[in-house]
Design a protein around this motif. Structure first.
Motif, short mmCIF file in Angstrom:
data_model
loop_
_atom_site.label_atom_id
_atom_site.label_comp_id
_atom_site.label_asym_id
_atom_site.label_seq_id
_atom_site.Cartn_x
_atom_site.Cartn_y
_atom_site.Cartn_z
N ALA A 8 -51.82 21.95 13.64
CA ALA A 8 -52.71 21.28 12.69
C ALA A 8 -54.07 21.95 12.72
O ALA A 8 -54.37 22.75 13.61
CB ALA A 8 -52.85 19.80 13.06
N GLY A 9 -54.87 21.59 11.75
CA GLY A 9 -56.24 22.10 11.71
C GLY A 9 -57.16 21.17 12.47
O GLY A 9 -56.79 20.06 12.84
N ARG B 200 -49.12 20.99 6.55
CA ARG B 200 -49.88 21.47 7.71
C ARG B 200 -51.31 21.84 7.32
O ARG B 200 -52.25 21.58 8.05
CB ARG B 200 -49.15 22.68 8.29
CG ARG B 200 -49.72 23.21 9.59
CD ARG B 200 -48.79 24.28 10.14
NE ARG B 200 -49.24 24.76 11.42
CZ ARG B 200 -49.81 25.94 11.62
NH1 ARG B 200 -50.00 26.77 10.60
NH2 ARG B 200 -50.19 26.31 12.81
N ASN C 135 -55.51 17.51 9.60
CA ASN C 135 -56.62 17.75 10.52
C ASN C 135 -56.61 16.68 11.59
O ASN C 135 -56.41 15.51 11.28
CB ASN C 135 -57.95 17.68 9.78
CG ASN C 135 -58.27 19.00 9.15
OD1 ASN C 135 -58.24 20.03 9.80
ND2 ASN C 135 -58.56 18.97 7.86
N LEU C 136 -56.85 17.08 12.81
CA LEU C 136 -56.88 16.08 13.87
C LEU C 136 -57.90 16.47 14.92
O LEU C 136 -58.47 17.56 14.90
CB LEU C 136 -55.50 15.92 14.50
CG LEU C 136 -54.73 17.15 14.94
CD1 LEU C 136 -55.31 17.76 16.18
CD2 LEU C 136 -53.29 16.79 15.19
N PRO D 91 -58.47 17.67 18.35
CA PRO D 91 -57.64 18.33 19.37
C PRO D 91 -57.89 17.79 20.78
O PRO D 91 -57.12 18.06 21.68
CB PRO D 91 -58.05 19.79 19.26
CG PRO D 91 -59.42 19.76 18.68
CD PRO D 91 -59.48 18.56 17.79
N ASP E 29 -50.90 16.36 23.74
CA ASP E 29 -49.87 17.35 24.06
C ASP E 29 -48.49 16.72 24.26
O ASP E 29 -47.50 17.43 24.41
CB ASP E 29 -50.27 18.19 25.28
CG ASP E 29 -50.80 17.34 26.41
OD1 ASP E 29 -51.00 16.14 26.19
OD2 ASP E 29 -51.01 17.88 27.51
N PHE F 159 -44.17 15.59 12.97
CA PHE F 159 -45.45 16.27 13.23
C PHE F 159 -45.58 16.54 14.72
O PHE F 159 -45.56 15.60 15.52
CB PHE F 159 -46.62 15.40 12.77
CG PHE F 159 -46.70 15.22 11.28
CD1 PHE F 159 -45.89 14.30 10.63
CD2 PHE F 159 -47.58 15.96 10.53
CE1 PHE F 159 -45.96 14.13 9.26
CE2 PHE F 159 -47.67 15.80 9.15
CZ PHE F 159 -46.85 14.88 8.53
N ASN F 160 -45.74 17.80 15.05
CA ASN F 160 -45.93 18.17 16.45
C ASN F 160 -47.28 18.89 16.55
O ASN F 160 -47.39 20.06 16.19
CB ASN F 160 -44.79 19.08 16.90
CG ASN F 160 -44.83 19.32 18.38
OD1 ASN F 160 -45.88 19.20 19.03
ND2 ASN F 160 -43.69 19.66 18.95
N PRO F 161 -48.32 18.20 17.04
CA PRO F 161 -49.67 18.78 16.96
C PRO F 161 -49.82 20.09 17.71
O PRO F 161 -50.51 20.99 17.26
CB PRO F 161 -50.55 17.71 17.60
CG PRO F 161 -49.73 16.49 17.70
CD PRO F 161 -48.30 16.89 17.66
N MET F 162 -49.21 20.19 18.86
CA MET F 162 -49.50 21.34 19.72
C MET F 162 -48.49 22.47 19.57
O MET F 162 -48.75 23.58 19.98
CB MET F 162 -49.53 20.90 21.18
CG MET F 162 -50.54 19.80 21.46
SD MET F 162 -52.21 20.17 20.87
CE MET F 162 -52.78 21.27 22.15
N ASP F 163 -47.34 22.19 18.99
CA ASP F 163 -46.27 23.18 18.97
C ASP F 163 -46.67 24.45 18.23
O ASP F 163 -46.46 25.55 18.68
CB ASP F 163 -45.02 22.57 18.34
CG ASP F 163 -43.81 23.48 18.48
OD1 ASP F 163 -43.75 24.17 19.51
OD2 ASP F 163 -42.96 23.50 17.60
N GLY F 164 -47.26 24.26 17.08
CA GLY F 164 -47.63 25.44 16.28
C GLY F 164 -49.06 25.89 16.52
O GLY F 164 -49.56 26.77 15.84
N GLY F 165 -49.72 25.27 17.47
CA GLY F 165 -51.09 25.66 17.76
C GLY F 165 -52.09 24.93 16.88
O GLY F 165 -51.77 24.47 15.79
N ILE F 166 -53.28 24.83 17.40
CA ILE F 166 -54.37 24.21 16.66
C ILE F 166 -55.16 25.33 16.01
O ILE F 166 -55.52 26.29 16.68
CB ILE F 166 -55.28 23.40 17.61
CG1 ILE F 166 -54.45 22.32 18.31
CG2 ILE F 166 -56.46 22.81 16.88
CD1 ILE F 166 -53.98 21.22 17.43
N PHE F 167 -55.37 25.22 14.73
CA PHE F 167 -56.09 26.31 14.06
C PHE F 167 -57.37 25.84 13.44
O PHE F 167 -57.61 24.65 13.36
CB PHE F 167 -55.21 26.96 12.99
CG PHE F 167 -54.72 26.02 11.95
CD1 PHE F 167 -55.46 25.81 10.79
CD2 PHE F 167 -53.54 25.31 12.11
CE1 PHE F 167 -55.00 24.94 9.81
CE2 PHE F 167 -53.08 24.43 11.13
CZ PHE F 167 -53.80 24.26 9.98
#
Lengths: 431, 293
Positions: free
Chosen positions: A28-29, B195, B199-200, B202, B208, B285-293
């Motif tokens: 997420a962003g 995605r 926004n969240l 972190p 996690d 929704f998996n917040p950490m799996d794809g990384g926080i950008f």
């Protein structure tokens, strides 16, 4: 026959059942949440609104949608939002509110928080305080909005005590000062005749413990927050420093140095009893309780360099937790219990870092010529520390200032103080 | 003694003869076997579709048959039952065999592979004629059973299905009806669009360990008419989870609020025949799996 029919139907259902479509959204962003806060209705509505806006924006987690872009005019809490208008300006959250003066002289703030895209009410509250605490009303409302949207407790209705520094480098005057977390209501607590260091709030907000050089000998003092009265801590034949309260505010952890050896003591404020917790020929200092009061983190050079250790509250089972390169100092346990913040010195640089209480997951979130003295916001989500600039060869520079940063290290912000500041300590929430 | 010597002599002679005769054979490289000759495929002539599954042929009503037939029939405009190009082997083509061969050998002849910018393949200019989707449970069950029977190796039904077609799909294709899956590209398109709007915070406590599942229901136009967070127990008790779950739900609504650019509307516009697949879906929704950008 019925059974056969039922079995047949069940088979049919099983055979015809299809797997539900699932889509994974990974990652997420972290962009700030766009929030619209029209000016609250009422005489002091603008002042309260400004406090709320500043609190939320300064947290780094919210972005105020430009008020000039608002399409709908909202007046008070009874106007029904037209969500399409707020969606059009990409506001994800909307706060509407009003401020009214009560017949008894108190001020009441009522507000409602909306999830614009879901079209749902998220929160509706009314707060009442004495007129002189109207700024607190703004902070409390901001805490509730922050808490409802982020799921964390807010930290805006809190105070900071710190060391205010003035004068030249060689003759620095250091006084205790206290202010709201946003810099308002600033006042000095000591007159500057004696140098003071490392102030700490008691969790019940009744006292401040600090190190003072009053009388020429450094000792830990206690100050009553309301009356301003100072008192020394018991009788110690040597130097006492690095005070930190227990979670119940009844005891004080501190270091006592005598004949070149520094040990950690627990001092009972009411009875004056003291108990030695460490017994080691090397220096043990900077103790800090875990939020449940069962463990203490401290630093010691018993392994040859300054490292972090965790021990039971009775001083037993000390175990080293810092295993990285460099030296570690000023550990402080998060109110949430999930992190220990510390100062790290490595390769000539200073860092503010975090690690889990077992020493794992160490990461550094701030860096500078001199960064030191982390202190936690009451929600354990944000830290404050001080930063000092280097001196030039002409003796200029060396300014110190307070900074806040969140645990992710993404949102760093300078805290405005009337003069240079160091050694900050964050109070618990006031409400 | 003499007999033994004689036997020994004969055996040695035999071994000598065998070695003399056979050894060259053993030493020589293996005789040319029928080495597999690599089949050269000219990739220039292969049309690659944007979708990974083949669109179906849908039965046409007699009125639509006239329009639909030219799109799916082989180049020769014979009115006879459309035959796929015969394989070179020239095998007799009973119905079943022909059907199987068409499935495997025909490389999507008539789907015009125009390059399409989106993740969705443009199916046809004209709306696909398809029967109304049964809404009632029993009807749905019957439809499913009917569909299942089609997938069984009943060759007669397969060949029957090819007689009249309305869509410009591929003969033997399995996509387009209830059994059709959305392609990976299509799923990825929706995932990416959501995605981008998610926004969240972190630093949220316990982020996690969170996976948020939200079941959404869409109408045929792709409008989201419900989005329910599934783990209600945790939603009610864990403030941090509630915050992250609401941020995820907000991302869905933000996408939905994008009008024609909503990924769900685009899906509805491009793949209406797959409505049965996506009228309800679970977004994980998996917040950490794809990384926080």
């Amino acid at each position: 026959m019925k059974k056969v029919w039922m079995v047949f139907m069940m088979c049919l259902v099983v055979l015809t059942a299809r797997a539900e479509l699932k889509i994974d959204i990974a990652g997420a962003g972290t962009n700030p949440i766009p929030i619209a806060i029209p000016v609250f209705a009422g005489d002091t509505g603008e002042e309260i609104t400004t406090i709320i806006r500043n609190d939320l924006q300064n947290s780094g987690l919210f972005r105020l949608v430009d008020p000039n872009a608002y399409i709908q005019k909202i007046n008070g809490v009874n106007t029904t939002p037209r969500f399409a208008d707020w969606q059009a300006i990409k506001a994800e959250a909307l706060v509407q509110g009003e401020v009214t003066h009560q017949p008894d002289g108190r001020i009441k703030v009522a507000f409602r928080l909306w999830d614009v895209f879901a079209g749902q009410s998220m929160e509706g509250k009314a707060l009442t305080l004495a007129a002189q605490d109207k700024r607190r009303l703004g902070h409390m409302a901001a805490d509730m909005i922050y808490g409802r949207i982020t799921g964390e407790t807010g930290y805006f209705d809190s105070k900071i005590v710190y060391v205010a520094e003035t004068g030249p480098h060689q003759k620095r005057v250091k006084r205790l000062a206290m202010m709201d977390q946003d810099g308002a209501n600033h006042r000095y607590l000591t007159n500057g005749r004696s140098m003071v260091l490392t102030p700490r709030f008691s969790p019940d907000m009744q006292k401040i413990a600090y190190l003072s050089y009053k009388g020429g000998r450094p000792s830990v003092y206690l100050m009553d927050v309301v009356s301003g009265k100072e008192e020394t801590i018991g009788y110690f034949p040597g130097m006492t420093f690095a005070p930190r309260f227990s979670p119940d505010s009844r005891s004080l952890l501190m270091s006592f140095s005598e004949k070149g050896n520094t040990e950690i003591y627990l001092y009972d404020i009411m009875s004056g009893d003291k108990k030695r917790l460490t017994h080691h020929p090397m220096i043990d200092t900077s103790p800090s309780f875990s939020p449940d009061g069962n463990q203490i983190v401290f630093n010691s050079d018993r392994s040859g360099s300054q490292q972090l250790y965790v021990m039971d509250k009775n001083g037993k089972n000390a175990k080293r937790i810092s295993l990285g390169k460099g030296t570690y100092a000023t550990p402080v346990w998060s109110p949430r219990g999930d992190y220990i913040a510390f100062t790290k010195i490595q390769g000539g640089e200073f860092y503010i870092g975090l690690m889990r209480p077992d020493g794992s997951a160490e990461r550094l979130i701030a860096k500078g010529f001199l960064v030191e003295g982390p202190t936690w916001a009451p929600n354990g989500r944000v830290l404050m520390y001080f930063k000092q600039n280097p001196y030039s060869s002409y003796g200029e520079g060396g300014e110190t200032g307070l900074y806040s940063i969140d645990v992710t290290g993404r949102y760093e912000r300078k805290i405005s103080t009337p003069v240079d500041g160091s050694d900050p300590a964050w109070s618990p929430l006031l409400h | 003694m003499g007999a033994s010597f004689l036997y020994s002599l004969i055996l040695h002679a035999l071994i000598f003869v065998l070695v003399f005769v056979q050894l060259p054979t053993w030493m020589s490289p293996p005789r040319e076997k029928a080495e597999p000759v690599p089949i050269m495929i000219d990739l220039k002539k292969v049309e690659i579709a944007d979708k990974t599954n083949l669109p179906p042929q849908v039965k046409a009503s007699p009125a639509q048959e006239q329009k639909a037939a030219p799109k799916v029939s082989p180049p020769k405009p014979k009115p006879a039952p459309p035959k796929a190009p015969q394989p070179k082997s020239g095998q007799p083509a009973p119905k079943a065999a022909a059907a199987v061969e068409k499935k495997t050998t025909k490389p999507a002849p008539k789907v015009k592979s125009k390059p399409v910018p989106s993740a969705f393949t443009k199916k046809a200019e004209k709306p696909v004629a398809r029967p109304d989707r049964p809404e009632e449970t029993l009807d749905s069950l019957l439809a499913s059973v009917e569909k299942m029977s089609k997938t069984l190796p009943d060759t007669s039904s397969v060949s029957k299905g090819k007689e009249h077609t309305a869509s410009d799909g591929i003969k033997g294709g399995t996509g387009g009806d209830l059994s059709q899956k959305l392609t990976i590209s299509e799923l990825d398109f929706i995932s990416t669009a959501i995605r981008k709007n998610w926004n969240l915070d972190p630093g949220a406590e316990g982020i996690d360990t969170m996976i948020i599942e939200i079941r959404i229901a869409l109408d045929k136009s792709g409008k989201v008419y419900s989005a329910d967070i599934l783990d209600q127990k945790r939603y009610q008790t864990d403030k941090s989870f509630r915050s992250v779950a609401e941020s995820a739900r907000r991302a869905i609504y933000i996408c939905d609020g994008q009008g024609a650019d909503s990924p769900f509307r685009i899906l509805a516009a491009k793949r209406p025949e797959t409505y049965g697949q996506w009228k309800e879906m679970v977004l994980r929704f998996n917040p950490m799996d794809g990384g926080i950008f």
